[in-house]
Write a protein that holds these residues in place. Sequence first.
Motif, PDB file in Angstrom:
ATOM      1  N   ASP A 104       2.913  45.090  17.900  1.00 49.95           N
ATOM      2  CA  ASP A 104       3.444  44.616  16.615  1.00 49.95           C
ATOM      3  C   ASP A 104       4.762  43.876  16.824  1.00 49.95           C
ATOM      4  N   VAL A 105       5.568  44.360  17.770  1.00 49.13           N
ATOM      5  CA  VAL A 105       6.878  43.791  18.052  1.00 49.13           C
ATOM      6  C   VAL A 105       6.972  43.509  19.545  1.00 49.13           C
ATOM      7  N   TYR A 106       7.494  42.334  19.878  1.00 50.74           N
ATOM      8  CA  TYR A 106       7.755  41.975  21.265  1.00 50.74           C
ATOM      9  C   TYR A 106       9.259  41.832  21.481  1.00 50.74           C
ATOM     10  N   VAL A 123       5.727  35.666  13.355  1.00 52.01           N
ATOM     11  CA  VAL A 123       6.185  35.453  11.981  1.00 52.01           C
ATOM     12  C   VAL A 123       7.385  34.506  11.958  1.00 52.01           C
ATOM     13  N   LYS A 124       7.279  33.434  11.161  1.00 53.72           N
ATOM     14  CA  LYS A 124       8.423  32.565  10.917  1.00 53.72           C
ATOM     15  C   LYS A 124       9.272  33.224   9.843  1.00 53.72           C
ATOM     16  N   ILE A 155      11.780  32.303  14.641  1.00 55.51           N
ATOM     17  CA  ILE A 155      10.890  33.465  14.755  1.00 55.51           C
ATOM     18  C   ILE A 155      11.598  34.661  15.368  1.00 55.51           C
ATOM     19  N   ALA A 156      12.764  34.447  16.000  1.00 52.79           N
ATOM     20  CA  ALA A 156      13.346  35.470  16.861  1.00 52.79           C
ATOM     21  C   ALA A 156      14.645  36.039  16.318  1.00 52.79           C
ATOM     22  N   ILE A 157      14.766  37.349  16.418  1.00 53.25           N
ATOM     23  CA  ILE A 157      15.957  38.082  15.985  1.00 53.25           C
ATOM     24  C   ILE A 157      16.682  38.572  17.241  1.00 53.25           C
ATOM     25  N   PRO A 158      17.957  38.199  17.432  1.00 51.89           N
ATOM     26  CA  PRO A 158      18.679  38.571  18.659  1.00 51.89           C
ATOM     27  C   PRO A 158      18.829  40.091  18.802  1.00 51.89           C
ATOM     28  N   ASN A 333      15.263  38.684  22.634  1.00 56.41           N
ATOM     29  CA  ASN A 333      14.979  38.506  21.213  1.00 56.41           C
ATOM     30  C   ASN A 333      13.821  39.400  20.803  1.00 56.41           C
ATOM     31  N   LEU A 334      13.778  39.745  19.536  1.00 56.79           N
ATOM     32  CA  LEU A 334      12.677  40.526  18.983  1.00 56.79           C
ATOM     33  C   LEU A 334      11.864  39.639  18.039  1.00 56.79           C
ATOM     34  N   VAL A 335      10.545  39.648  18.227  1.00 57.64           N
ATOM     35  CA  VAL A 335       9.659  38.864  17.367  1.00 57.64           C
ATOM     36  C   VAL A 335       8.552  39.767  16.832  1.00 57.64           C
ATOM     37  N   VAL A 336       8.046  39.409  15.658  1.00 60.79           N
ATOM     38  CA  VAL A 336       6.996  40.193  15.003  1.00 60.79           C
ATOM     39  C   VAL A 336       5.699  39.391  15.020  1.00 60.79           C
TER      40      VAL A 336
END
Length: 452
Positions: A104-106, A123-124, A155-158, A333-336
């Motif tokens: 679900d999360v990378y 997810v954008k 797409i990415a959350i630090p 980074n964390l992406v969904v």
Amino acid sequence: MKSRPLIALGAMTAAAIALTACSGSGAGTDDGGTGGAVDGTGQTLTVMMAANGLYPEQQKEWFGKVSDAFEEKTGATVEFETFASANDELTKIQTSVLSGQGPDVYGLGTTFTPTAYATGAFVKLTDADWDKVGGRDRFVPSTLGISGPSEDDEIAIPFVSRPFVMAYNTELLAAAGIEEPPTTWDELTAAAAKIESGDVHGLAIGYADSFDPWKFVWGMSVQAGNPLIDVDAKKAEIDDPAVAAAYDTYFGWYQDGLVDPASVGWKNAQAVAAFADGKAGFLPMTSANSKPTFAGSPVADSYSYALLPTIPPGETELPKGGEEAASILSGDNLVVAQYSPNQDLAFAFIEMLTSTESQLDYFDTFGELPTGVEAAAQVEKDNPDLSANVQAASQSVATPFTGAWGDTQLALTNVVVQSLPALQGGSLSQSAIAASIAEAQASAQSALDKSK
């Protein structure tokens, strides 16, 4: 559409002070913009992250602690999966995209974010999504520099910031008459030669590491004015004299006897360990995550961090067109995943991981710099010995934002992989390196031709 700003990370403290009032909350609370608690009772969230080769036991304990905290907060359980190399990372992304199922999360290295973005499988982020993780202004602005191709398309959350620096042994440098850490790659080579003596070597290098070798080549090339990819022209520029000079310098350290002969088989963790044992004058391409290892080692009171050299091989000053790149814009980074049925739960998980409390705990455990403004300000205040790391962040340069970059960095590393047997045997030739560089050029160009 706003173009991607590359704001200096060196202003981390100033940015943190200015933005603290807008930042999110600590873990376990619901006032960080999540819109209330998420009920995940009976659900399982799958999270993929890089295996930590430097602190494997600590990572295992951290996985358990995070899973317990998230279950207490949401009722959901967390299952962690890991990848062990950049090639493994790329394969995991491709497999999940093709199958439409997987984590679900990378947690992705920043340089793989463009590759993930190009798949269209993540997810954008909308304003509502950013609110779920405490708001976009929760983060040090420059850590958002590779979250997407523009501020409006991300797409990415630090998660963590990892600017690369050079550790050096102050006692060994003093004994060799070296007053200041080198600022050019040629000076570093010369300084290493002065330190080399018996079982103490000039440099500690992990030639067999799957993540680090390409970073040396990329940094030296960018400093020489070659970013390796012309994104607008969709042209790879690996078959270039600047790249050849970078590999010549990198392999030359081994050929000239400036490293431990065993380093041809070392991973990063072994290079860090050798430096921590006082067996090397310099440890280039390390980060703050080496600090916990050094703290209890023979060099605890005799090491310091400095910028990596910013002048390319063969030069005494930055050439025309060159960039003073001290580091890649680096971190995780964390992406969904777009296919995830647990997206609200995924964002709740990310909110918890990027809270001030969680980020400070992660720094204390692994030495990784926070991306949240509150936590970043606290770490910088409490750790003046990391001033070089903060400066490196301010001089970081992003790798080209293209879906072909993942294949390109693998191609750069493959030049090293293909060269190691001959390097160890003392038979590595310029023609062999040139042939491997030509293969890397073809591989990168092929990836560019196929990229969107």
